[in-house]
Enzyme design. Sequence first.
Site, PDB file in Angstrom:
ATOM      1  N   GLN A 125      -0.980  -2.549 -11.676  1.00 20.79           N
ATOM      2  CA  GLN A 125      -0.725  -1.283 -12.365  1.00 20.79           C
ATOM      3  C   GLN A 125       0.764  -1.191 -12.675  1.00 20.79           C
ATOM      4  O   GLN A 125       1.594  -1.220 -11.767  1.00 20.79           O
ATOM      5  CB  GLN A 125      -1.151  -0.121 -11.455  1.00 20.79           C
ATOM      6  N   SER A 128       4.973   3.008 -12.883  1.00 18.22           N
ATOM      7  CA  SER A 128       6.278   3.506 -12.444  1.00 18.22           C
ATOM      8  C   SER A 128       7.420   2.713 -13.066  1.00 18.22           C
ATOM      9  O   SER A 128       7.293   1.521 -13.350  1.00 18.22           O
ATOM     10  CB  SER A 128       6.395   3.408 -10.927  1.00 18.22           C
ATOM     11  N   SER A 160       2.074  -2.964  -7.468  1.00 16.81           N
ATOM     12  CA  SER A 160       1.407  -3.578  -6.320  1.00 16.81           C
ATOM     13  C   SER A 160       0.764  -4.895  -6.690  1.00 16.81           C
ATOM     14  O   SER A 160       0.030  -4.987  -7.675  1.00 16.81           O
ATOM     15  CB  SER A 160       0.318  -2.655  -5.762  1.00 16.81           C
ATOM     16  N   GLU A 244      -7.778   7.327  -8.403  1.00 22.23           N
ATOM     17  CA  GLU A 244      -6.771   6.778  -7.517  1.00 22.23           C
ATOM     18  C   GLU A 244      -6.590   7.667  -6.285  1.00 22.23           C
ATOM     19  O   GLU A 244      -6.462   7.192  -5.171  1.00 22.23           O
ATOM     20  CB  GLU A 244      -5.445   6.667  -8.283  1.00 22.23           C
ATOM     21  N   GLU A 363       3.897  15.629  -2.019  1.00 16.56           N
ATOM     22  CA  GLU A 363       4.535  16.856  -2.497  1.00 16.56           C
ATOM     23  C   GLU A 363       3.955  17.234  -3.863  1.00 16.56           C
ATOM     24  O   GLU A 363       3.628  18.399  -4.121  1.00 16.56           O
ATOM     25  CB  GLU A 363       6.054  16.671  -2.613  1.00 16.56           C
TER      26      GLU A 363
END
Lengths: 381, 330
Positions: A125, A128, A160, A244, A363
């Site tokens: 993936q 990011s 990853s 996910e 968060e």
Amino acid sequence: MELAHTADVEAFRAEARTWLRAHVPARPLPSLETAEGFAAHREWEALLHADRWSVVSWPEEYGGRGVDIVKWLVFEEEYWAAGAPGRVAQNGISLLAPTLFDHASAQQRARVLPSMASGEAIWAQAWSEPESGSDLASLTSRAVRTAGGWLLTGQKTWSSRAAFADRAFGIFRTDPDAPKPHQGLTYLMFDLRAPGVTVRPIGRLDGKPAFAELFLDQVFVPDEDVIGEPGQGWRIAMSTTGNERGLTLRSPGRFLAAADRLVGLWRAQGDPSDTALRDRVADAVVGARAYELYTWANASRFAAGAAIGAESSLNKVFWSQYDIALHETALDLLGPDAELAEGEWAEPWVFSLAGPIYAGTNEIQRDIIAERLLGLPKGRR
Amino acid sequence: MRFLPTDEQSDFARTLRSLLGSAEVPAAVRAWADGDAGPARAVWSRLAGTGLFALAVPEDYEGAGLLPLELSLGFVELGRAGVPGPVVESAAVSVLLTELADEALAKRFLPGLAQGGAPATLTLPGGSPYALDADAAHCFTVSAAGELRLAAGHGARLGSTDPARRLSLPPAGGGELLAAGPAVIRAAGVAGRWARLLTAAQCLGVGEALLARTVEYVKQRTQFGTPIGSFQAVKHRLADTLLDLEFARPLVWAAALSPGPGEVAAAKLAAGEASYRAAMTALQLHGAVGYTEELDLSLWLRKARPLRDAWGSPSACRAEVLRSLTPARR
Ligand SMILES: Cc1cc2nc3c(=O)[nH]c(=O)nc-3n(C[C@H](O)[C@H](O)[C@H](O)COP(=O)(O)OP(=O)(O)OC[C@H]3O[C@@H](n4cnc5c(N)ncnc54)[C@H](O)[C@@H]3O)c2cc1C
């Protein structure tokens, strides 16, 4: 309301259990975060695939068994209870595949899914970026139009298993002039060995190259590897993040099996007078059961036609916190042996520590819970 | 497998919810705390009209059969509304007498319990030594030796941190001996488990009420020119409260479906902790006004802790969970 399964489901369970008993490697495979372990896991996935156990919920034409969510959960219970290896193909199966089922052309599915099911092509993936973590929509890697496709330029990170994977999927900015950051993004797939791609493995806390940085310099992607319409990348990406955070990445079977192992450890070496530690073992048992039951309730809802919604954020915060608490309890039971890097609990503990960070930090998940499930006003972000 | 309430079950819960919503329960709670049982009795009799109390009584004695699932859904609503009185204990006495299978005793007490007109309270070996609301109910006691007695009156009154829980010692001398022996011990074990389950359900309702009231409050209370509910620290505490409650709920359902010791203990543990944490969050986020008895919120705030500890403290429940594990899960 009932929890008993039908005879048909129990027959499926028995079939899975029999197969797993006969095939699960007697000794644990080396860590899948190493080159050697990755190769061993690929072989395991091929073996699973040969008897159509690698993607049981997919349609048969792509190598699955077309089973519903109930049977999938039962399979997962059996899989983890049998001590079967973690899945290297997981990011493809739990993130890209649902995206393809929802948004890709039939031709793309036929081209991509079979080799994903067999473990021949392992997917990473690529979402990011160094400057775009929680604020993913701020990403700046670009895809620029060229004859018959697109050229990718930029940098992705924390991908990853990209150190050993074959292909990647990600979102790229195709319209830098779009009025809002969520617009003008495009979802596409690319080859990690294509000219212009540099993969630099990153050691995680225990030093294993569990993720990687990707440097992209004019990497060509043909039109046929764009998923959905150009410019719709954000919508497509968001429609599958529920997977996910939700069940498919962390099915309850995994935690039920871990809690069982923890109870075994406590029985073998727990100090009966240490009631504080005993209480944490009990909490791990109750937590696994709560997650299992919560999932069954959701499965019932999905079976009745509901879609995965913001409650997947509840899921994500729950399992990530649970995973850490369980592993910390195991380390506390182990005492001085907890420190041993080759111990049975060491690597899973290191892995658990990342849970509150990836798949959207906790968060951010709590913001989603508060705003979408409790209806609280949006704050500054 | 369908692990969701059926339409009928959901309708029943909804009916109770709207009935209790219009029953001015907070006033009844305050009156109850002051020793005036009238308004609470009026609430009970409306509840009895829904058949709620009959759900712990066999059909032979004017009940609806022992239906732990429906009863649990009902007790979530009792908790949500903050209904006072020995509701859990009355149901537990019904279960105890049903399990004893003593025709004469069953005939004497069960129809009244099914109709909600003759509330009962109960102390059991290993449980709290204090009888709840014994001044307004038949007070049953089971001794460690397995004697079931109906106490005459009650002993010394003791104040609870929740004024709506009226505690007393069972009276000295015991009262009328109703039954004795191993059958009583066994029946008391089952009754205690039901009490634990229904307390768990009540906790869930209490926690939900605390969360809902707090969510409403933080949306309208403004500080620094903005609703406090837009502050992340506030949001995250409420998100965690929802998380606790949502993961306790299916444990309560599962325990109601198969009320074994481990399942019931897990449900009570999770629901009790979730509601107590909901109370702490509610108190903090209301600020000083939450720390007053004047605000109705206090009725639930004060209930959360005693309910968490009633019929099995978290520690007792954890021990039970581990005790009930068979060596191999499957
Ligand atoms: C083991 C692991 C595997 C991963 N695998 C992948 C992968 O395969 N592919 C991929 O694309 N990415 C992957 N990631 C990256 C992951 O998605 C990001 O780490 C995550 O989105 C957070 O971004 P960040 O690390 O840049 O942290 P930041 O966004 O910089 O956040 C740092 C801290 O600030 C907090 N914060 C940020 N914004 C807010 C806010 N608005 N309110 C409150 N707190 C805030 C965060 O919660 C966090 O605690 C992986 C990460 C890990 C740890």
